[in-house]
Design a protein around this motif. Structure first.
Motif, short mmCIF file in Angstrom:
data_model
loop_
_atom_site.label_atom_id
_atom_site.label_comp_id
_atom_site.label_asym_id
_atom_site.label_seq_id
_atom_site.Cartn_x
_atom_site.Cartn_y
_atom_site.Cartn_z
N PRO A 22 0.84 -1.21 0.00
CA PRO A 22 0.00 0.00 0.00
C PRO A 22 0.87 1.26 0.00
O PRO A 22 1.84 1.36 0.77
CB PRO A 22 -0.80 -0.13 1.30
CG PRO A 22 -0.86 -1.62 1.53
CD PRO A 22 0.48 -2.13 1.08
N ASP A 38 3.02 2.14 5.30
CA ASP A 38 3.41 1.57 6.60
C ASP A 38 4.46 2.40 7.33
O ASP A 38 4.38 2.59 8.53
CB ASP A 38 3.91 0.14 6.44
CG ASP A 38 2.79 -0.84 6.17
OD1 ASP A 38 1.61 -0.51 6.42
OD2 ASP A 38 3.09 -1.96 5.72
N ARG A 69 -5.16 4.46 4.79
CA ARG A 69 -5.30 2.99 4.74
C ARG A 69 -6.70 2.59 4.25
O ARG A 69 -6.84 1.66 3.46
CB ARG A 69 -5.03 2.38 6.11
CG ARG A 69 -3.56 2.35 6.46
CD ARG A 69 -3.35 1.61 7.77
NE ARG A 69 -2.14 1.94 8.45
CZ ARG A 69 -1.84 3.10 9.05
NH1 ARG A 69 -2.68 4.09 9.02
NH2 ARG A 69 -0.69 3.27 9.66
N TRP A 72 -6.89 3.19 0.50
CA TRP A 72 -6.16 2.14 -0.21
C TRP A 72 -7.04 0.90 -0.32
O TRP A 72 -7.16 0.30 -1.38
CB TRP A 72 -4.84 1.81 0.47
CG TRP A 72 -4.16 0.65 -0.18
CD1 TRP A 72 -4.28 -0.67 0.15
CD2 TRP A 72 -3.32 0.69 -1.35
NE1 TRP A 72 -3.56 -1.44 -0.72
CE2 TRP A 72 -2.95 -0.63 -1.64
CE3 TRP A 72 -2.83 1.73 -2.14
CZ2 TRP A 72 -2.13 -0.95 -2.70
CZ3 TRP A 72 -2.00 1.41 -3.19
CH2 TRP A 72 -1.66 0.08 -3.48
N SER A 73 -7.64 0.49 0.80
CA SER A 73 -8.48 -0.71 0.81
C SER A 73 -9.66 -0.56 -0.13
O SER A 73 -9.99 -1.50 -0.89
CB SER A 73 -8.99 -0.99 2.21
OG SER A 73 -7.92 -1.34 3.06
#
Length: 79
Positions: A22, A38, A69, A72-73
């Motif tokens: 990601p 991350d 996050r 991204w998902s």
């Protein structure tokens, strides 16, 4: 490519169906970098040092990190 955030001189974008890990794309007229979510490290390309500092400060905020996050998902669901 949705623009997630605009800053003076650069913007933060994310592609749909992009490869792992990601990450976001941070772009200006003169450079482009791919930055892993991350640890906020540059994994490809080039970025201005000042822009990287601004990006990291923004992306480190609790609400921003979670939003990145989640985006991204949503954009990279593998169904």
């Amino acid at each position: 490519m949705p623009t997630i955030q605009r800053f003076p001189g650069f913007k933060v974008c994310m592609y749909a169906d992009d490869e792992n890990p990601p990450h976001v794309h941070v772009l200006s007229a003169d450079w482009e970098a791919k930055i892993r979510l991350d640890d906020l490290e540059v994994i490809a390309g080039e970025i201005d040092r000042r822009a990287l500092e601004i990006f990291r400060r923004w992306a480190s905020e609790a609400g921003t990190a979670g939003m990145l996050r989640a985006r991204w998902s949503a954009l990279n669901e593998r169904g």
